[in-house]
Design a protein around this motif. Sequence first.
Motif, PDB file in Angstrom:
ATOM      1  N   ARG A 115       0.844  -1.192   0.000  1.00  0.00           N
ATOM      2  CA  ARG A 115       0.000   0.000   0.000  1.00  0.00           C
ATOM      3  C   ARG A 115       0.882   1.247   0.000  1.00  0.00           C
ATOM      4  O   ARG A 115       1.346   1.688   1.059  1.00  0.00           O
ATOM      5  CB  ARG A 115      -0.929  -0.015   1.226  1.00  0.00           C
ATOM      6  N   ASP A 260      -3.798  -3.055   8.525  1.00  0.00           N
ATOM      7  CA  ASP A 260      -5.132  -2.564   8.157  1.00  0.00           C
ATOM      8  C   ASP A 260      -5.363  -1.196   8.788  1.00  0.00           C
ATOM      9  O   ASP A 260      -5.789  -0.247   8.130  1.00  0.00           O
ATOM     10  CB  ASP A 260      -6.191  -3.567   8.643  1.00  0.00           C
ATOM     11  N   ASP A 264      -5.215   2.963   6.859  1.00  0.00           N
ATOM     12  CA  ASP A 264      -6.307   3.954   6.857  1.00  0.00           C
ATOM     13  C   ASP A 264      -5.789   5.263   7.441  1.00  0.00           C
ATOM     14  O   ASP A 264      -6.113   6.352   6.966  1.00  0.00           O
ATOM     15  CB  ASP A 264      -7.508   3.476   7.698  1.00  0.00           C
ATOM     16  N   ILE A 291      -7.762   0.919  -1.201  1.00  0.00           N
ATOM     17  CA  ILE A 291      -7.791   0.494   0.211  1.00  0.00           C
ATOM     18  C   ILE A 291      -9.090   0.900   0.904  1.00  0.00           C
ATOM     19  O   ILE A 291      -9.376   0.445   1.995  1.00  0.00           O
ATOM     20  CB  ILE A 291      -6.560   0.985   1.011  1.00  0.00           C
TER      21      ILE A 291
HETATM   22 MG    MG Z   1      -8.973  -1.669   5.864  1.00  0.00          MG
END
Ligand code: MG
Length: 367
Positions: A115, A260, A264, A291
Motif C-alpha cells: 500500500r 489494516d 487507513d 484500500i
Molecule cells: Mg482496511
Amino acid sequence: MSSQSPNPNESLRIVSLPGDGVGPEVTRAAVQVLEACVKAAGKSLEIIELPIGGAAYDSDGDPLPERTESACKQAHAVLLGAVGGPQYDSLTPDKRPEKGLLRLRKALGVFANLRPVKIYPSLVDRAPIKAEYLRGTDMVVVRELLGGIYFGEPRGWDREVGKAFNTMIYSEAEVRRVARVAFELARARGEAGGKKHVTSVDKANVLEVSRLWREVVTELQKSDYPDVALAHQYVDSAAMDLIKNPGRFDVVVTGNMFGDILTDEAAVLSGSIGLLSSASLGDGPGLYEPIHGSAPDIAGKGIANPIGTIASVAAMLQSSLGLADQSKRVEAAIDSVLQAGHFTADLGGDITTQKMGDLICQALEAQ
Ligand code: MG
Ligand code: IPM
C-alpha cells in the motif's frame, strides 16, 4: 515472489469484481483506463465481470461463489472494487461480504499487500495535515495479508458463557516471506534514490507473537539484507509518528491487523482515503484494489473518488501485466488531472466518478 506473467502474444485475462457500495462505480472508471492502456500497448484484453461480497450473496447465496474463485485463479490479475454494507451486518460470519474477500485473498495466496502512501503535490494544501509535516513523505506499507488475528484459530463466540475470542498467530515462515518482500522493495527503492530503510512494526513489549516477528525480521536482515537499514517500532508509537513525522518512513512491514489500521491512518496524509491503491501479491495472480471500503453513505451517487482504483490499475500494469510503461502513463495522467484542479467531492471538488475516469483517459490520450 512473482505474479504469473502473461506470454507476449497472449490475450490478457482480467477478472473484475465490482462488489458492493461504491465498488461498481469506481471499478467502471478504472476498467476504462485499463482498456485504454492495454490497447495502447497493442495487446488484447478479456475482462470477465463476476460477483463478490454482498452482491454475490444476493445472486449466489455465497460471498465468494465457486465460479468467481475459479475464474480469479485462472486470470493474469484481478481488480476489485469494495465489499460490505449495513444490509449484510446481521448475516452469519461465513456469509458476510468481508468473508468473501478474505477467502479470495487466501485462495490466491496473496500474502503481501503493498500500500503506497502517495502525496500528490497538488493536494498538499487539501490534506487535513499541515503541509510542513508532509514534506518528504514517500512510503509503502507492506501488510501481511493471510495470517495473524484475521485468520488465527481457535476463534469463536460462546454466547452461553458470554465470551468471544480470536487468536493472533504467526509462524516464522509467514513472517520471513513477507519481511523478504519488504527488504527487496526497500533495496529496489534504494536504487531509485530511496532511503533503503525498513521499519518493522509490532507490539513486542506485550505480545509473544510480536517477539517472534521481531526476531525473524532481525535475523533475515542480518543474513540476507545487511545493506538495508532496519528499525523496529511499537505500533502505538508508529501510529503517532505517521502523523507527526511521516517523512522518516520508507518501507513499513507489519502484520495483518496493524497494517489494516495504519494504512487507513496513513491515507489521511494523502488527503483522502479514496486516493490509495493496493497490490496484493503472492505466487499466482495479483489482486488489485483501492484500500477504501464500500462507502455505503455515498454509494450510487456517482461521486466516489475512483483514483485509488485507477492507481491500482497502474500497479497491475506494472506488477502483473508486464506493462511498466503503461503504468507510468497512468500515474502521470492522474497527476496531471489533479494538477489541473479537478477534484471529486472527498477533496472538496464537484467532479463525478465517471467524469474523473473520462478526464484521466483524456489525459492519457494527450500524452
Ligand atoms: Mg482496511
Ligand atoms: C481492507 C479492508 C478489509 C480488511 C475488509 C473489508 C475485510 O478493510 O482491505 O483494508 O480488513 O482487510
